[in-house]
Design an enzyme around this catalytic site. Sequence first.
Site, PDB file in Angstrom:
ATOM      1  N   GLY A 205       0.560  -1.077  -0.085  1.00  0.00           N
ATOM      2  CA  GLY A 205       0.192  -0.070  -0.053  1.00  0.00           C
ATOM      3  C   GLY A 205       1.389   1.312   0.356  1.00  0.00           C
ATOM      4  O   GLY A 205       1.835   1.366   0.502  1.00  0.00           O
TER       5      GLY A 205
ATOM      6  N   ARG B 100      -2.790   8.454   3.799  1.00  0.00           N
ATOM      7  CA  ARG B 100      -3.138   9.174   4.922  1.00  0.00           C
ATOM      8  C   ARG B 100      -1.122  10.006   6.034  1.00  0.00           C
ATOM      9  O   ARG B 100      -1.607  10.242   6.391  1.00  0.00           O
ATOM     10  CB  ARG B 100      -3.797   8.051   6.047  1.00  0.00           C
ATOM     11  CG  ARG B 100      -5.132   8.285   5.457  1.00  0.00           C
ATOM     12  CD  ARG B 100      -6.138   7.344   5.913  1.00  0.00           C
ATOM     13  NE  ARG B 100      -5.954   6.146   5.358  1.00  0.00           N
ATOM     14  CZ  ARG B 100      -6.197   4.691   6.180  1.00  0.00           C
ATOM     15  NH1 ARG B 100      -6.780   4.960   7.572  1.00  0.00           N
ATOM     16  NH2 ARG B 100      -5.328   3.403   6.187  1.00  0.00           N
TER      17      ARG B 100
ATOM     18  N   ASN C  11      -1.154   4.210  10.340  1.00  0.00           N
ATOM     19  CA  ASN C  11      -1.684   5.195   8.997  1.00  0.00           C
ATOM     20  C   ASN C  11      -1.831   6.204   8.808  1.00  0.00           C
ATOM     21  O   ASN C  11      -1.490   6.576   7.579  1.00  0.00           O
ATOM     22  CB  ASN C  11      -3.638   4.628   8.878  1.00  0.00           C
ATOM     23  CG  ASN C  11      -4.105   2.851   8.875  1.00  0.00           C
ATOM     24  OD1 ASN C  11      -2.713   2.091   8.402  1.00  0.00           O
ATOM     25  ND2 ASN C  11      -4.630   2.755  10.416  1.00  0.00           N
TER      26      ASN C  11
ATOM     27  N   ALA D 282      44.558  25.497  25.237  1.00  0.00           N
ATOM     28  CA  ALA D 282      43.157  26.097  24.701  1.00  0.00           C
ATOM     29  C   ALA D 282      43.289  26.809  22.937  1.00  0.00           C
ATOM     30  O   ALA D 282      44.245  27.621  23.156  1.00  0.00           O
ATOM     31  CB  ALA D 282      42.909  27.795  25.781  1.00  0.00           C
TER      32      ALA D 282
ATOM     33  N   SER E 256      49.150  27.105  24.563  1.00  0.00           N
ATOM     34  CA  SER E 256      47.537  27.919  23.619  1.00  0.00           C
ATOM     35  C   SER E 256      48.131  27.986  22.899  1.00  0.00           C
ATOM     36  O   SER E 256      48.547  28.980  22.661  1.00  0.00           O
ATOM     37  CB  SER E 256      46.365  29.089  24.917  1.00  0.00           C
ATOM     38  OG  SER E 256      46.804  28.769  26.123  1.00  0.00           O
TER      39      SER E 256
HETATM   40  C1  UD1 Z   1      -6.530  -3.231   7.541  1.00  0.00           C
HETATM   41  C2  UD1 Z   1      -8.386  -4.150   7.307  1.00  0.00           C
HETATM   42  C3  UD1 Z   1      -9.073  -3.677   9.070  1.00  0.00           C
HETATM   43  C4  UD1 Z   1      -7.891  -3.878  10.082  1.00  0.00           C
HETATM   44  C5  UD1 Z   1      -6.209  -2.846  10.195  1.00  0.00           C
HETATM   45  C6  UD1 Z   1      -5.376  -2.833  10.812  1.00  0.00           C
HETATM   46  C7  UD1 Z   1      -8.576  -5.112   5.539  1.00  0.00           C
HETATM   47  C8  UD1 Z   1      -9.984  -4.948   4.541  1.00  0.00           C
HETATM   48  N1  UD1 Z   1      -8.388  -4.136   6.407  1.00  0.00           N
HETATM   49  O1  UD1 Z   1      -7.968  -2.210   7.833  1.00  0.00           O
HETATM   50  O2  UD1 Z   1      -9.712  -4.626   9.314  1.00  0.00           O
HETATM   51  O3  UD1 Z   1      -8.642  -3.219  11.451  1.00  0.00           O
HETATM   52  O4  UD1 Z   1      -5.834  -3.250   8.799  1.00  0.00           O
HETATM   53  O5  UD1 Z   1      -4.472  -2.295  10.755  1.00  0.00           O
HETATM   54  O6  UD1 Z   1      -7.752  -5.889   5.736  1.00  0.00           O
HETATM   55  N2  UD1 Z   1      -2.613  -3.372   1.775  1.00  0.00           N
HETATM   56  C9  UD1 Z   1      -1.222  -4.289   0.039  1.00  0.00           C
HETATM   57  N3  UD1 Z   1      -2.382  -4.299  -0.724  1.00  0.00           N
HETATM   58  C10 UD1 Z   1      -3.654  -3.823  -0.966  1.00  0.00           C
HETATM   59  C11 UD1 Z   1      -3.973  -3.270   0.104  1.00  0.00           C
HETATM   60  C12 UD1 Z   1      -3.115  -3.024   1.149  1.00  0.00           C
HETATM   61  O7  UD1 Z   1      -0.294  -4.606   0.109  1.00  0.00           O
HETATM   62  O8  UD1 Z   1      -3.931  -3.442  -1.393  1.00  0.00           O
HETATM   63  C13 UD1 Z   1      -0.939  -4.280   2.918  1.00  0.00           C
HETATM   64  C14 UD1 Z   1      -0.870  -2.254   2.877  1.00  0.00           C
HETATM   65  O9  UD1 Z   1      -0.376  -2.181   2.658  1.00  0.00           O
HETATM   66  C15 UD1 Z   1      -0.799  -1.920   4.754  1.00  0.00           C
HETATM   67  C16 UD1 Z   1      -1.757  -3.404   5.066  1.00  0.00           C
HETATM   68  O10 UD1 Z   1      -1.851  -4.114   3.363  1.00  0.00           O
HETATM   69  O11 UD1 Z   1       0.494  -2.583   5.223  1.00  0.00           O
HETATM   70  C17 UD1 Z   1      -3.484  -3.152   5.538  1.00  0.00           C
HETATM   71  O12 UD1 Z   1      -3.768  -2.283   4.854  1.00  0.00           O
HETATM   72  P1  UD1 Z   1      -4.270  -0.753   4.702  1.00  0.00           P
HETATM   73  O13 UD1 Z   1      -4.557  -0.230   3.685  1.00  0.00           O
HETATM   74  O14 UD1 Z   1      -3.371  -0.448   5.377  1.00  0.00           O
HETATM   75  O15 UD1 Z   1      -6.098  -1.162   5.827  1.00  0.00           O
HETATM   76  P2  UD1 Z   1      -6.707  -0.825   6.376  1.00  0.00           P
HETATM   77  O16 UD1 Z   1      -7.671   0.390   6.103  1.00  0.00           O
HETATM   78  O17 UD1 Z   1      -5.513  -0.063   8.287  1.00  0.00           O
HETATM   79 CA    CA Z   2      -3.441   0.175   8.280  1.00  0.00          CA
END
Ligand code: UD1
Ligand code: CA
Length: 452
Positions: free
Chosen positions: A11, A15, A224, A377, A402
């Site tokens: 991801g 944010r 996040n 110094a 010094s």
């Molecule tokens: C996710 C969970 C949520 C949980 C939260 C905890 C899902 C749908 N939601 O939400 O239930 O409470 O984590 O922190 O799983 N990532 C990928 N590929 C993607 C999307 C995300 O590799 O296509 C990775 C991101 O880099 C990250 C992790 O997955 O490391 C979580 O993704 P993020 O988008 O942060 O999910 P949350 O909205 O936090």
């Molecule tokens: Ca997350």
Amino acid sequence: MKLSVIILAAGQGKRMRSDLPKVLQPLAGRPLLGHVLDTAEALGATDVHVVYGHGGEQVQGAFRDREVDWALQAEQLGTGHAVQQALPGVPDDHTVLILCGDVPLVRAELLKSVVSAGEQTLAVLTAELPDPTGYGRILRDGTGRVNGIVEERDATDDQRAVREINSGLMACPASLLGGWLGRVGADNTQGEYYLTDIVGLAVTDGRPVNAICAPVADEVLGINDRRQLAHAESLFRARVANALLDDGVTLVDPARIDVRGELICGHDVVIDINTLFIGAVELGDGVVIGPNAVIRDSVLGAGTRVLPHCLIEEATVGTDCEIGPYARLRPATVLAERAKIGNFVEIKKSEIGPGSKVNHLTYVGDATVGAAVNVGAGTITCNYDGANKHRTVIGDGAFIGSGVELVAPVEVGAGATIGAGSTISKSAPSDQLTLERSKQVTIKNWKRPVKE
Ligand code: UD1
Ligand code: CA
């Protein structure tokens, strides 16, 4: 049962509002993903897979020296889709543990219980949070059994009131995971393939879902945004400070020490406020670190005292030395026992012998200083001719007055005395006074000009 770990790290982390991919944001000086990789290693996983995508080259580049299998997720279509990208590399008879690159504080101990709970069926790591905002919520049926996870954006008001959240971390047999993921759809507000949907699918298949609730909710903090990152930093700081206190180190204020690396302390070490330790730092028995010190990759011998406001980098300091206030030790500084480095002194790539003193306003670079030398110094080793660096050698027991300039390459013999204010460009013999000074004159009948 053999363990495979899949770490989701594709991801962008919108944010965070940063050009740096989220999993490379530093926590205690190391990328978030580095913390998660360490945890995976501590679990003794047979194989570790990292799903990468956003900022791919940068992420891979940061961990070139790690033994991981990289799985590319070219388009970020959701956490379920992300896991699918790594699955072909996971043997069917393994247990799979799914970690998130943005959940860095979870401990291997806690994960071990998730892995055991996920050997036969699906296990999810949950936590009760006073403020569950932003997390997926754990749904349970009338008998308390977990039957689903709903993302906040897709939740009803009643569901949002649930305070038990999904950490995002799960474990289950690899043989079941593929089937569930193949059935996950993207019918939700984000149009993504949610990993969390496998919970409902497991229930449909008549498999009980084990929820492991983290006893300390802080461990599952997901990062996040910058606020959560700052919060994680303070939690990490507290964790390190508590470990030091437990080891018998005195921290004048445990909230005002930062360790970005590994700090090893002997007995009865005292560390004052606003101190920062970077890389590998070792403090011997009875070392006292004064306020506002920054120390990186250095070893300080027993009994050494660092007075306030010092910067020490890649230095080796002997026992019973005194450094500061306001001193700077640069890389390859070696102080022997009982050396004294005073205020506004900079030492670089030099050895200072036992009991020698460089007390005030001095620059010593590329020098070898013997034992029991006194450097006055304002003395400067002129080590750089504009093109090359040259060495200065000062013998045992020498006394440098010094304001002396030592134009390297130059040697001052043992027991030599150098007169204050001299510019020494030829070597000075042992046990004699050498000075270089123009004759002092007084102009008779001279009058100060007066304003016209
Ligand atoms: C996710 C969970 C949520 C949980 C939260 C905890 C899902 C749908 N939601 O939400 O239930 O409470 O984590 O922190 O799983 N990532 C990928 N590929 C993607 C999307 C995300 O590799 O296509 C990775 C991101 O880099 C990250 C992790 O997955 O490391 C979580 O993704 P993020 O988008 O942060 O999910 P949350 O909205 O936090
Ligand atoms: Ca997350």
